[in-house]
Design a protein around this motif. Sequence first.
Motif, PDB file in Angstrom:
ATOM      1  N   TRP A 405      34.152  30.300  41.362  1.00 38.85           N
ATOM      2  CA  TRP A 405      35.278  30.144  40.434  1.00 38.85           C
ATOM      3  C   TRP A 405      36.461  31.021  40.843  1.00 38.85           C
ATOM      4  O   TRP A 405      37.566  30.538  41.021  1.00 38.85           O
ATOM      5  CB  TRP A 405      34.844  30.487  39.012  1.00 38.85           C
ATOM      6  CG  TRP A 405      33.914  29.489  38.399  1.00 38.85           C
ATOM      7  CD1 TRP A 405      33.573  28.273  38.912  1.00 38.85           C
ATOM      8  CD2 TRP A 405      33.216  29.627  37.173  1.00 38.85           C
ATOM      9  NE1 TRP A 405      32.697  27.642  38.070  1.00 38.85           N
ATOM     10  CE2 TRP A 405      32.455  28.446  36.995  1.00 38.85           C
ATOM     11  CE3 TRP A 405      33.139  30.623  36.203  1.00 38.85           C
ATOM     12  CZ2 TRP A 405      31.641  28.236  35.879  1.00 38.85           C
ATOM     13  CZ3 TRP A 405      32.329  30.419  35.095  1.00 38.85           C
ATOM     14  CH2 TRP A 405      31.594  29.238  34.936  1.00 38.85           C
ATOM     15  N   ILE A 406      36.252  32.314  40.915  1.00 44.02           N
ATOM     16  CA  ILE A 406      37.319  33.245  41.282  1.00 44.02           C
ATOM     17  C   ILE A 406      37.025  33.743  42.697  1.00 44.02           C
ATOM     18  O   ILE A 406      36.143  34.574  42.906  1.00 44.02           O
ATOM     19  CB  ILE A 406      37.417  34.418  40.289  1.00 44.02           C
ATOM     20  CG1 ILE A 406      37.619  33.900  38.869  1.00 44.02           C
ATOM     21  CG2 ILE A 406      38.575  35.338  40.676  1.00 44.02           C
ATOM     22  CD1 ILE A 406      37.727  34.984  37.817  1.00 44.02           C
ATOM     23  N   LYS A 407      37.740  33.232  43.631  1.00 40.57           N
ATOM     24  CA  LYS A 407      37.454  33.478  45.045  1.00 40.57           C
ATOM     25  C   LYS A 407      37.775  34.922  45.438  1.00 40.57           C
ATOM     26  O   LYS A 407      38.489  35.645  44.747  1.00 40.57           O
ATOM     27  CB  LYS A 407      38.265  32.507  45.910  1.00 40.57           C
ATOM     28  CG  LYS A 407      38.037  31.033  45.592  1.00 40.57           C
ATOM     29  CD  LYS A 407      36.600  30.606  45.846  1.00 40.57           C
ATOM     30  CE  LYS A 407      36.401  29.120  45.626  1.00 40.57           C
ATOM     31  NZ  LYS A 407      35.017  28.687  45.861  1.00 40.57           N
ATOM     32  N   SER A 408      37.260  35.291  46.595  1.00 36.90           N
ATOM     33  CA  SER A 408      37.492  36.640  47.113  1.00 36.90           C
ATOM     34  C   SER A 408      38.970  36.908  47.369  1.00 36.90           C
ATOM     35  O   SER A 408      39.401  38.066  47.408  1.00 36.90           O
ATOM     36  CB  SER A 408      36.701  36.845  48.406  1.00 36.90           C
ATOM     37  OG  SER A 408      35.314  36.735  48.160  1.00 36.90           O
ATOM     38  N   ALA A 409      39.746  35.836  47.530  1.00 34.26           N
ATOM     39  CA  ALA A 409      41.191  36.000  47.739  1.00 34.26           C
ATOM     40  C   ALA A 409      41.845  36.711  46.563  1.00 34.26           C
ATOM     41  O   ALA A 409      42.857  37.405  46.734  1.00 34.26           O
ATOM     42  CB  ALA A 409      41.845  34.635  47.958  1.00 34.26           C
ATOM     43  N   ALA A 410      41.278  36.562  45.359  1.00 38.53           N
ATOM     44  CA  ALA A 410      41.827  37.261  44.190  1.00 38.53           C
ATOM     45  C   ALA A 410      41.652  38.767  44.345  1.00 38.53           C
ATOM     46  O   ALA A 410      42.552  39.554  44.013  1.00 38.53           O
ATOM     47  CB  ALA A 410      41.155  36.768  42.915  1.00 38.53           C
ATOM     48  N   ALA A 411      40.488  39.190  44.841  1.00 34.42           N
ATOM     49  CA  ALA A 411      40.261  40.617  45.085  1.00 34.42           C
ATOM     50  C   ALA A 411      41.183  41.124  46.190  1.00 34.42           C
ATOM     51  O   ALA A 411      41.706  42.249  46.110  1.00 34.42           O
ATOM     52  CB  ALA A 411      38.803  40.859  45.454  1.00 34.42           C
ATOM     53  N   ASP A 412      41.384  40.302  47.221  1.00 31.39           N
ATOM     54  CA  ASP A 412      42.325  40.671  48.285  1.00 31.39           C
ATOM     55  C   ASP A 412      43.714  40.927  47.711  1.00 31.39           C
ATOM     56  O   ASP A 412      44.391  41.893  48.069  1.00 31.39           O
ATOM     57  CB  ASP A 412      42.412  39.561  49.336  1.00 31.39           C
ATOM     58  CG  ASP A 412      41.085  39.297  50.031  1.00 31.39           C
ATOM     59  OD1 ASP A 412      40.212  40.182  50.006  1.00 31.39           O
ATOM     60  OD2 ASP A 412      40.929  38.193  50.590  1.00 31.39           O
ATOM     61  N   LYS A 413      44.122  40.042  46.808  1.00 35.59           N
ATOM     62  CA  LYS A 413      45.454  40.149  46.197  1.00 35.59           C
ATOM     63  C   LYS A 413      45.568  41.417  45.354  1.00 35.59           C
ATOM     64  O   LYS A 413      46.598  42.106  45.386  1.00 35.59           O
ATOM     65  CB  LYS A 413      45.703  38.912  45.331  1.00 35.59           C
ATOM     66  CG  LYS A 413      47.056  38.856  44.660  1.00 35.59           C
ATOM     67  CD  LYS A 413      48.132  38.399  45.603  1.00 35.59           C
ATOM     68  CE  LYS A 413      49.422  38.102  44.852  1.00 35.59           C
ATOM     69  NZ  LYS A 413      50.516  37.671  45.766  1.00 35.59           N
ATOM     70  N   ILE A 414      44.524  41.721  44.599  1.00 36.41           N
ATOM     71  CA  ILE A 414      44.539  42.931  43.773  1.00 36.41           C
ATOM     72  C   ILE A 414      44.647  44.172  44.655  1.00 36.41           C
ATOM     73  O   ILE A 414      45.426  45.096  44.369  1.00 36.41           O
ATOM     74  CB  ILE A 414      43.273  43.000  42.896  1.00 36.41           C
ATOM     75  CG1 ILE A 414      43.310  41.900  41.828  1.00 36.41           C
ATOM     76  CG2 ILE A 414      43.152  44.372  42.229  1.00 36.41           C
ATOM     77  CD1 ILE A 414      42.044  41.794  41.006  1.00 36.41           C
ATOM     78  N   GLU A 415      43.883  44.204  45.735  1.00 35.56           N
ATOM     79  CA  GLU A 415      43.958  45.337  46.663  1.00 35.56           C
ATOM     80  C   GLU A 415      45.368  45.507  47.227  1.00 35.56           C
ATOM     81  O   GLU A 415      45.910  46.615  47.282  1.00 35.56           O
ATOM     82  CB  GLU A 415      42.984  45.127  47.824  1.00 35.56           C
ATOM     83  CG  GLU A 415      41.534  45.397  47.497  1.00 35.56           C
ATOM     84  CD  GLU A 415      40.658  45.353  48.734  1.00 35.56           C
ATOM     85  OE1 GLU A 415      40.186  46.426  49.171  1.00 35.56           O
ATOM     86  OE2 GLU A 415      40.442  44.253  49.277  1.00 35.56           O
ATOM     87  N   THR A 416      45.969  44.394  47.624  1.00 39.41           N
ATOM     88  CA  THR A 416      47.314  44.435  48.199  1.00 39.41           C
ATOM     89  C   THR A 416      48.338  44.926  47.190  1.00 39.41           C
ATOM     90  O   THR A 416      49.176  45.784  47.497  1.00 39.41           O
ATOM     91  CB  THR A 416      47.714  43.037  48.714  1.00 39.41           C
ATOM     92  OG1 THR A 416      46.783  42.617  49.715  1.00 39.41           O
ATOM     93  CG2 THR A 416      49.121  43.050  49.292  1.00 39.41           C
TER      94      THR A 416
END
Length: 464
Positions: A405-416
């Motif tokens: 549902w919530i892909k790892s790209a969301a975590a990447d975005k939060i880190e950035t």
Amino acid sequence: MLVNARNIVEHAQFLFSLESTQFSTSLFLHQQSPLSQHLICSTMLFLRTSFLLVSLLSSSHVEAFAPSNGATSSVSRPTYDTSSIATDRFVLSSTAAGSVTEPLVTSSDIAAQIPSILKDFQHHESSRLPYSPTGYSTWSWRTHHNAENQSLVNSNTDQNEKQRYTEHSINYLEMGDPSKPAILLVHGFGASTYHFRHNIPILARKYHVYALDLLGFGWSDKPIMDYDASVWRDQVVDFVKQVILKEDASNKPITIAGNSLGGYTAMYSASDDRIKEFVKGCVLLNAAGRFRDPESEAKETSTPNPIIQFISSAIQRIVIAASFIYTKQPARIEQVLRNVYPVNSANVDEELVKSIQVPSLDANAAEVFYRVITKNGSGPQAYVDDILAQLECPVLLAWGEQDPWIKSAAADKIETLYAQFHGADGATQKWCKRVSIGGGHCPHDEAPEEVNAAILEFVDDIFA
């Protein structure tokens, strides 16, 4: 060409989850023209409605299909004996999943007759929280969040008029040494305090642990009102002030952790000026939330066609009501959970299913479900970008990397974004750490050992 009913059932299992529907369609729709978006959405709604009506009328045939391999009803499934479980308004019947009878007894009556299920529970010896069909403890939340105040705002009534306050009954749990720093756990959409069953006992061996049911979910009240992120933010803020800090200006340090919707609520609350001085850390377990998208924001400024808006709203209510009836059945809940526990689906057991299904039988649950989805699926929201900019504490991303549902790209975005706002060198008190978890959307329950270890290492550091 004949439609394969098995394929429809399998596809519907993915579509009939709020977050999967939002995330699987939003990126595609943003690339279409407004007219195309409307036609696509209308078609999807029509297909879903048609499927739901057919499945509800012939549920015995639909039930025969297994969630993944197409096996028939001979596949062994757990049974859900709900004959002894009571809610505030219903007593469940064991004769059919989801069936109800006339009101016989309330959960408060049952709670008065039996000792607390946690009375003899030893968290130093057991690593799993016992399931309670009536919740755990109750906090009375006095708040302005109620239908009457919302009506005053919506009708443009004089804002100087005195606000009406309401008391909502909130289910929560407390465990551990009160002299230790606190960890507050916030569940996701459709879940409850019990979803942290494998985390609370372990974390409580070293810290003072709290968990609460958000308004509209679990064993907390489900008032008929509009729900948006500010409701749950204020609930958590008031809980921290009134229950954890006990309104005594305590300097007790706190970490707020949350999964999915609860992760969004955790960071939204942690960034709030009313409690941010006490919040020393924030843990995001596959947190939900919108990021800023200039193109999308530009589209939202256009005035909607009132006729299309009315028709869409009517269709939306029908579809959401039908999907709620369909998905609150134990077998459907199990299917959805197995989809989001891709690594260790063995943790999808009878008690977990009950903890989600029983609250859904509350008389107000269907209407609350509709209002939560429609309000949080459209309209102005606090963007993750803006929340992270205001967050003044370290962040742990304990992320299930196989989340459908919530892909790892969301975590990447939060880190950035966090590094953009607060720096990436860790030289200040604001830093972000990521731990990849072998699991899906609910890593804390699918891979609790990994998540517990990550949280303990994080809080040991910030509370040192």
